[in-house]
Design a protein around this motif. Sequence first.
Motif: not given
Length: 457
Positions: A68-90
Amino acid sequence: MILVSPCFHWSRAPSCGRIEHMVDVEEWVGAPDSLLLDGSPSPAAVQPSGWLALELDQYFSSPADLSDPALIDALVGYERVVAWAQARQARQARLIAELSARRSEPGAVTDWAADEVGTALHLSGGTAAFRTRQAEALVSRLPDTLAAWEAGLLDQRRVTVITEGTATLSDEHAALVEARVLPKAPEQTAAQLRASVKRAIIAVDPGGAQERHEQARRDRRVAVNPEPDGMASLWALLPAPDAVAAYEWLTRLARGCGAEDPRSMDERRADLLADLLSGRLANPDPALPVPVNPGKPLVQLLMPMTSLFGLTDDPCELLGYGPITAEMAREIAASAVWRRLLFDPASGALLDHGRSTYTPPAALAEFVRARDVYCRFPGCRRKVVNGELDHVTAFAEGGATSAANLAGYCVRHHHLKHAGGGWQVRALPDGGLEWTTPTGHAYVTRPYDYRSDPDPP
């Protein structure tokens, strides 16, 4: 053990789904306490990059094998990657701004950069125009917001809150608003950031904010729009105090229908609105009369004394709407019944006092609702005045009926606290509430901060 990037490597124990990391501390973006329950760094604490995306895909590809903790950490990790990818739009925004600048040069054939952008990216005319305007504003007026987006600290939604919120301001005022809101923006929801932008706009340009309100007030109107399945929507654009008061009055009447009324609160409000505006004074169901109680609807206004007396024009807040100008607040105050509440200038929290009975006395209940303002669940913006109070430490377990041990919640999160399958809430010495999720992740909320936003250094 597989080495994937120069800064860290992971190994995985398939039997429990736990991820073990070895991370270069200098690559962390989170605090040293950003750890998994076993003491290893969370992927949410690693600088997002293409490497992190590859490693997440490799080691978190089978959700069924994760704890369960790894699921949450993976979820947050992917969200950070999404934010990083969106930052390329900057960075893409910089390209759009450069194209627009070239098309605006003296002697250029056209000034239709948005059309070129829309054609290249297969965007509608409106979307292309918005992207172009936003890019121009970020490069010319809001460079720090653009830098935060490029760093992955902000996503596109929050960047849009800042750019759209400052669109009508001068370059000078836009820069002042940016300086006020950016420090807290990465940790705020879009709704919280929107409120911060509104407060900052009023703080840096109170006269302009009042002028824009007076102009908008002249556009008040009512409209009816067809909806599917034999329905229609009745829409009204009203001054914020009138709209909030009308909604609170409908809510008071809806509650007066009684617990035996089978309709939801939304259904009751809709029926009452139709009854009142169509001239019917009774509910369509004769067995369920509409109670009409005397008195004004409760409208909560948070206002510094200095603004009340006209000494300053600090932004005020109308609960249920958000920040308003001091001039608007003074208009409301002119016909209101006031109750003085004192707050600590050091923390911004309402000053404490206590009781010892199980059911909070009316004065204590009002105090806690005024102290918290919004539901104390992380990120929730529902008003406590329409919610419920609860003991942080249960009364049966020795918890006192005091301001320090009471908190306000919306109905949903009050129920989650007691039946949320492992959620825990703990009061902190500084007045904060620490929420621990079933996976062991902790989040802290604090009482409403009554202080005005400080001027940036």
